[in-house]
Design an enzyme around this catalytic site. Structure first.
Site, PDB file in Angstrom:
ATOM      1  N   ILE A  31       0.910  -1.307   0.015  1.00 30.08           N
ATOM      2  CA  ILE A  31      -0.088  -0.107  -0.056  1.00 30.08           C
ATOM      3  C   ILE A  31       0.755   1.388  -0.018  1.00 30.08           C
ATOM      4  O   ILE A  31       0.499   2.346  -0.363  1.00 30.08           O
ATOM      5  CB  ILE A  31      -0.942  -0.061   1.121  1.00 30.08           C
ATOM      6  CG1 ILE A  31      -2.252   0.626   0.833  1.00 30.08           C
ATOM      7  CG2 ILE A  31      -0.257   0.438   2.483  1.00 30.08           C
ATOM      8  CD1 ILE A  31      -3.132   0.712   1.821  1.00 30.08           C
ATOM      9  N   ASN A  86      11.759  -8.775   6.662  1.00 35.99           N
ATOM     10  CA  ASN A  86      12.144  -8.116   7.967  1.00 35.99           C
ATOM     11  C   ASN A  86      11.472  -9.053   9.028  1.00 35.99           C
ATOM     12  O   ASN A  86      10.685  -9.602   9.031  1.00 35.99           O
ATOM     13  CB  ASN A  86      11.790  -6.827   8.059  1.00 35.99           C
ATOM     14  CG  ASN A  86      12.227  -5.824   7.017  1.00 35.99           C
ATOM     15  OD1 ASN A  86      13.238  -5.994   6.803  1.00 35.99           O
ATOM     16  ND2 ASN A  86      11.442  -4.962   6.459  1.00 35.99           N
ATOM     17  N   HIS A  92      12.933  -3.554  11.345  1.00 34.67           N
ATOM     18  CA  HIS A  92      11.897  -2.857  10.889  1.00 34.67           C
ATOM     19  C   HIS A  92      10.636  -3.603  10.387  1.00 34.67           C
ATOM     20  O   HIS A  92      10.083  -3.148   9.534  1.00 34.67           O
ATOM     21  CB  HIS A  92      12.722  -2.354   9.641  1.00 34.67           C
ATOM     22  CG  HIS A  92      13.847  -1.261   9.765  1.00 34.67           C
ATOM     23  ND1 HIS A  92      13.783  -0.121  10.126  1.00 34.67           N
ATOM     24  CD2 HIS A  92      15.202  -1.474   9.572  1.00 34.67           C
ATOM     25  CE1 HIS A  92      14.898   0.347  10.679  1.00 34.67           C
ATOM     26  NE2 HIS A  92      15.932  -0.547  10.092  1.00 34.67           N
ATOM     27  N   GLN A  93      10.371  -4.727  11.135  1.00 34.98           N
ATOM     28  CA  GLN A  93       9.157  -5.464  11.098  1.00 34.98           C
ATOM     29  C   GLN A  93       7.994  -4.464  11.394  1.00 34.98           C
ATOM     30  O   GLN A  93       8.193  -4.102  12.686  1.00 34.98           O
ATOM     31  CB  GLN A  93       9.250  -6.860  11.306  1.00 34.98           C
ATOM     32  CG  GLN A  93       7.843  -7.677  11.152  1.00 34.98           C
ATOM     33  CD  GLN A  93       7.811  -9.064  11.598  1.00 34.98           C
ATOM     34  OE1 GLN A  93       8.869  -9.179  12.362  1.00 34.98           O
ATOM     35  NE2 GLN A  93       7.117 -10.011  10.947  1.00 34.98           N
ATOM     36  N   HIS A  99       6.399 -11.737   5.866  1.00 37.80           N
ATOM     37  CA  HIS A  99       5.998 -11.495   4.169  1.00 37.80           C
ATOM     38  C   HIS A  99       7.524 -11.250   3.788  1.00 37.80           C
ATOM     39  O   HIS A  99       8.438 -10.915   4.409  1.00 37.80           O
ATOM     40  CB  HIS A  99       5.209 -10.127   4.195  1.00 37.80           C
ATOM     41  CG  HIS A  99       5.452  -9.192   5.268  1.00 37.80           C
ATOM     42  ND1 HIS A  99       5.280  -9.249   6.660  1.00 37.80           N
ATOM     43  CD2 HIS A  99       6.199  -8.001   4.998  1.00 37.80           C
ATOM     44  CE1 HIS A  99       5.986  -8.185   7.237  1.00 37.80           C
ATOM     45  NE2 HIS A  99       6.398  -7.398   6.164  1.00 37.80           N
ATOM     46  N   PHE A 100       7.448 -11.373   2.351  1.00 41.97           N
ATOM     47  CA  PHE A 100       8.680 -11.063   1.628  1.00 41.97           C
ATOM     48  C   PHE A 100       8.098  -9.758   0.787  1.00 41.97           C
ATOM     49  O   PHE A 100       7.008  -9.875   0.005  1.00 41.97           O
ATOM     50  CB  PHE A 100       9.033 -12.039   0.735  1.00 41.97           C
ATOM     51  CG  PHE A 100       9.664 -13.393   1.359  1.00 41.97           C
ATOM     52  CD1 PHE A 100       8.911 -14.363   2.181  1.00 41.97           C
ATOM     53  CD2 PHE A 100      11.195 -13.367   1.262  1.00 41.97           C
ATOM     54  CE1 PHE A 100       9.704 -15.357   2.588  1.00 41.97           C
ATOM     55  CE2 PHE A 100      11.675 -14.706   2.124  1.00 41.97           C
ATOM     56  CZ  PHE A 100      10.902 -15.601   2.794  1.00 41.97           C
TER      57      PHE A 100
END
Ligand code: AMP
Length: 139
Positions: A31, A86, A92-93, A99-100
């Site tokens: 997004i 991450n 920084h997750q 997820h990639f």
């Protein structure tokens, strides 16, 4: 397991620009893209970080990632790209569902910027560290 933002996208409760779906994997546009075509690839299994993911989901992700990379590059006309994954707030997750990111790198202004603070591997500590990781693999 608790429902995550990405579980709600997978189930259609939250809309997304869907790219791909199979029994184990869902993919959609990010997004807030850092470059046009920035795509997320998510296992349906709601593991928080990669180390918690089952082999079945990991294998399913591994099977589809290359073809999704090819599709993103073809659609955006980009030849360079990064795959980012991450784990943890410190890394920084922001969404705690594995997820990639597939991130095209069309030019120096767009896409992923990387800080890479290298130091040569210490020949004294290298063997110990490698052996500690090998032992951890077996435990
Ligand atoms: P990370 O920092 O690796 O956890 O990345 C999470 C990513 O999810 C960010 O790039 C966000 O822009 C993206 N994101 C958050 N909410 C949505 C959403 N509703 N649809 C698509 N992407 C999202």
């Amino acid at each position: 397991m608790a429902e995550t933002l990405f579980s709600k996208i997978i189930s259609g409760q939250i809309p997304s620009f869907k790219i791909y779906e199979d029994d184990d994997v869902f993919s959609f546009l990010d997004i807030n893209p850092v470059a046009p075509g920035h795509t997320l690839v998510v296992p349906k299994e709601p593991a928080q970080t990669l180390d918690q993911l089952s082999e079945k989901s990991a294998a399913a992700l591994g099977r589809v990632l290359p073809k999704l990379c090819r599709a993103v590059m073809k659609a955006t006309g980009t030849r360079s790209y990064n795959v980012l994954q991450n784990n943890g707030i410190g890394a920084h997750q922001a969404v705690f569902h594995v997820h990639f990111h597939i991130i095209p790198k069309p030019d120096s202004e767009q896409g992923l910027g990387i800080k890479w603070p290298i130091k040569p591997l210490d020949p004294q500590t290298g063997p110990t560290l490698a052996s500690q990781i090998r032992e951890a693999l077996e435990s």
